[in-house]
Scaffold this motif. Structure first.
Motif, mmCIF file in Angstrom:
data_model
loop_
_atom_site.group_PDB
_atom_site.id
_atom_site.type_symbol
_atom_site.label_atom_id
_atom_site.label_comp_id
_atom_site.label_asym_id
_atom_site.label_seq_id
_atom_site.Cartn_x
_atom_site.Cartn_y
_atom_site.Cartn_z
ATOM 1 N N ARG A 37 -101.252 21.015 17.306
ATOM 2 C CA ARG A 37 -102.408 20.300 17.850
ATOM 3 C C ARG A 37 -103.069 19.439 16.773
ATOM 4 N NH1 ARG A 37 -104.953 20.506 22.378
ATOM 5 N NH2 ARG A 37 -103.972 22.468 22.962
ATOM 6 N N GLY A 38 -103.164 19.972 15.570
ATOM 7 C CA GLY A 38 -103.765 19.218 14.476
ATOM 8 C C GLY A 38 -102.952 17.996 14.114
ATOM 9 N N VAL A 39 -101.645 18.134 14.073
ATOM 10 C CA VAL A 39 -100.768 17.000 13.779
ATOM 11 C C VAL A 39 -100.877 15.951 14.881
ATOM 12 C CG1 VAL A 39 -98.371 16.268 13.493
ATOM 13 C CG2 VAL A 39 -99.184 18.345 12.367
ATOM 14 N N ALA A 40 -100.847 16.392 16.131
ATOM 15 C CA ALA A 40 -100.962 15.453 17.264
ATOM 16 C C ALA A 40 -102.269 14.684 17.199
ATOM 17 C CB ALA A 40 -100.848 16.211 18.583
ATOM 18 N N ASN A 41 -103.365 15.384 16.948
ATOM 19 C CA ASN A 41 -104.661 14.706 16.844
ATOM 20 C C ASN A 41 -104.670 13.707 15.695
ATOM 21 O OD1 ASN A 41 -105.704 16.124 19.031
ATOM 22 N ND2 ASN A 41 -106.656 17.678 17.760
ATOM 23 N N ALA A 42 -104.026 14.061 14.590
ATOM 24 C CA ALA A 42 -104.003 13.182 13.414
ATOM 25 C C ALA A 42 -103.264 11.878 13.686
ATOM 26 C CB ALA A 42 -103.365 13.905 12.231
ATOM 27 N N VAL A 43 -102.284 11.917 14.587
ATOM 28 C CA VAL A 43 -101.508 10.711 14.886
ATOM 29 C C VAL A 43 -101.853 10.120 16.255
ATOM 30 C CG1 VAL A 43 -99.629 11.320 13.323
ATOM 31 C CG2 VAL A 43 -99.496 12.018 15.722
ATOM 32 N N GLY A 44 -102.943 10.614 16.863
ATOM 33 C CA GLY A 44 -103.449 10.025 18.095
ATOM 34 C C GLY A 44 -102.644 10.340 19.346
ATOM 35 N N LYS A 45 -102.059 11.528 19.409
ATOM 36 C CA LYS A 45 -101.279 11.927 20.585
ATOM 37 C C LYS A 45 -101.961 13.090 21.301
ATOM 38 C CE LYS A 45 -97.751 9.197 19.963
ATOM 39 N NZ LYS A 45 -97.375 8.178 20.923
ATOM 40 N N GLU A 46 -101.822 13.127 22.619
ATOM 41 C CA GLU A 46 -102.313 14.256 23.393
ATOM 42 C C GLU A 46 -101.327 15.409 23.266
ATOM 43 O OE1 GLU A 46 -103.415 13.620 27.466
ATOM 44 O OE2 GLU A 46 -104.045 11.568 27.040
ATOM 45 N N VAL A 47 -101.827 16.623 23.439
ATOM 46 C CA VAL A 47 -100.981 17.808 23.425
ATOM 47 C C VAL A 47 -100.963 18.397 24.832
ATOM 48 C CG1 VAL A 47 -100.656 20.123 22.471
ATOM 49 C CG2 VAL A 47 -101.614 18.314 21.048
ATOM 50 N N HIS A 48 -99.765 18.717 25.304
ATOM 51 C CA HIS A 48 -99.601 19.359 26.607
ATOM 52 C C HIS A 48 -98.833 20.657 26.399
ATOM 53 C CE1 HIS A 48 -100.839 15.617 28.544
ATOM 54 N NE2 HIS A 48 -100.054 15.018 27.669
ATOM 55 N N ASP A 50 -96.986 23.827 28.487
ATOM 56 C CA ASP A 50 -96.471 24.333 29.749
ATOM 57 C C ASP A 50 -96.118 25.801 29.540
ATOM 58 O OD1 ASP A 50 -94.751 25.153 31.874
ATOM 59 O OD2 ASP A 50 -94.306 23.046 32.301
ATOM 60 N N GLN A 51 -96.982 26.672 30.035
ATOM 61 C CA GLN A 51 -96.800 28.118 29.840
ATOM 62 C C GLN A 51 -95.509 28.614 30.491
ATOM 63 O OE1 GLN A 51 -98.662 30.287 27.988
ATOM 64 N NE2 GLN A 51 -97.223 31.902 28.519
ATOM 65 N N ALA A 52 -95.190 28.080 31.665
ATOM 66 C CA ALA A 52 -94.010 28.557 32.399
ATOM 67 C C ALA A 52 -92.716 28.345 31.619
ATOM 68 C CB ALA A 52 -93.923 27.862 33.755
ATOM 69 N N THR A 53 -92.616 27.229 30.901
ATOM 70 C CA THR A 53 -91.389 26.926 30.161
ATOM 71 C C THR A 53 -91.567 27.085 28.653
ATOM 72 O OG1 THR A 53 -91.942 24.571 30.019
ATOM 73 C CG2 THR A 53 -90.620 25.296 31.924
ATOM 74 N N MET A 54 -92.787 27.477 28.224
ATOM 75 C CA MET A 54 -93.103 27.634 26.794
ATOM 76 C C MET A 54 -92.758 26.342 26.040
ATOM 77 S SD MET A 54 -94.294 30.772 26.579
ATOM 78 C CE MET A 54 -94.129 31.341 24.922
ATOM 79 N N THR A 55 -93.271 25.205 26.572
ATOM 80 C CA THR A 55 -92.939 23.895 26.025
ATOM 81 C C THR A 55 -94.206 23.172 25.576
ATOM 82 O OG1 THR A 55 -91.052 23.729 27.530
ATOM 83 C CG2 THR A 55 -91.853 21.668 26.563
ATOM 84 N N VAL A 56 -94.149 22.607 24.373
ATOM 85 C CA VAL A 56 -95.206 21.743 23.874
ATOM 86 C C VAL A 56 -94.711 20.314 23.939
ATOM 87 C CG1 VAL A 56 -96.569 21.090 21.854
ATOM 88 C CG2 VAL A 56 -96.064 23.495 22.280
ATOM 89 N N SER A 57 -95.553 19.417 24.466
ATOM 90 C CA SER A 57 -95.221 17.980 24.496
ATOM 91 C C SER A 57 -96.340 17.225 23.795
ATOM 92 C CB SER A 57 -95.099 17.473 25.934
ATOM 93 O OG SER A 57 -94.109 18.167 26.630
ATOM 94 N N LEU A 58 -95.956 16.256 22.982
ATOM 95 C CA LEU A 58 -96.923 15.366 22.339
ATOM 96 C C LEU A 58 -96.815 14.013 23.002
ATOM 97 C CD1 LEU A 58 -96.412 16.219 18.575
ATOM 98 C CD2 LEU A 58 -97.856 17.343 20.248
ATOM 99 N N GLY A 59 -97.950 13.417 23.353
ATOM 100 C CA GLY A 59 -97.946 12.135 24.052
ATOM 101 C C GLY A 59 -97.694 12.368 25.516
ATOM 102 N N LYS A 60 -96.710 11.691 26.077
ATOM 103 C CA LYS A 60 -96.384 11.874 27.495
ATOM 104 C C LYS A 60 -95.893 13.296 27.737
ATOM 105 C CE LYS A 60 -95.135 7.126 28.550
ATOM 106 N NZ LYS A 60 -94.089 6.244 29.067
ATOM 107 N N LYS A 61 -96.301 13.860 28.840
ATOM 108 C CA LYS A 61 -95.880 15.220 29.177
ATOM 109 C C LYS A 61 -94.413 15.227 29.545
ATOM 110 C CE LYS A 61 -97.223 19.176 31.934
ATOM 111 N NZ LYS A 61 -98.103 19.677 32.980
ATOM 112 N N ALA A 62 -93.667 16.131 28.918
ATOM 113 C CA ALA A 62 -92.227 16.223 29.171
ATOM 114 C C ALA A 62 -91.960 16.691 30.592
ATOM 115 C CB ALA A 62 -91.584 17.192 28.181
ATOM 116 N N ALA A 63 -90.940 16.122 31.181
ATOM 117 C CA ALA A 63 -90.504 16.558 32.513
ATOM 118 C C ALA A 63 -89.472 17.644 32.311
ATOM 119 C CB ALA A 63 -89.904 15.382 33.282
#
Length: 65
Positions: A37-48, A50-63
């Motif tokens: 989250r800190g890295v994403a904020n530092a480079v201007g990206k949103e953090v998403h 997904d608990q169900a798939t245990m997935t972190v996405s930076l910027g656009k939410k991964a499909a």
């Protein structure tokens, strides 16, 4: 924790969690770990998260499915 400093575009970063608490980078077994989250904020990206798939996405939410 370990005094690790991270700079982005010559600006020292202080990483925060979702609640605004400081989160420190760390080194474990020779690998440096940074709070995503800190890295994403530092480079201007949103953090998403997904608990169900245990997935972190930076910027656009991964499909993921």
């Amino acid at each position: 924790m370990g005094g690790i400093k991270v700079y982005v575009d010559d600006h020292l970063q202080v990483f925060k969690d979702v609640n605004g608490r400081t989160v420190e980078p760390m080194i474990y077994n020779g690998t440096t770990y940074l709070p995503v989250r800190g890295v994403a904020n530092a480079v201007g990206k949103e953090v998403h998260w997904d608990q169900a798939t245990m997935t972190v996405s930076l910027g656009k939410k991964a499909a993921v499915g």
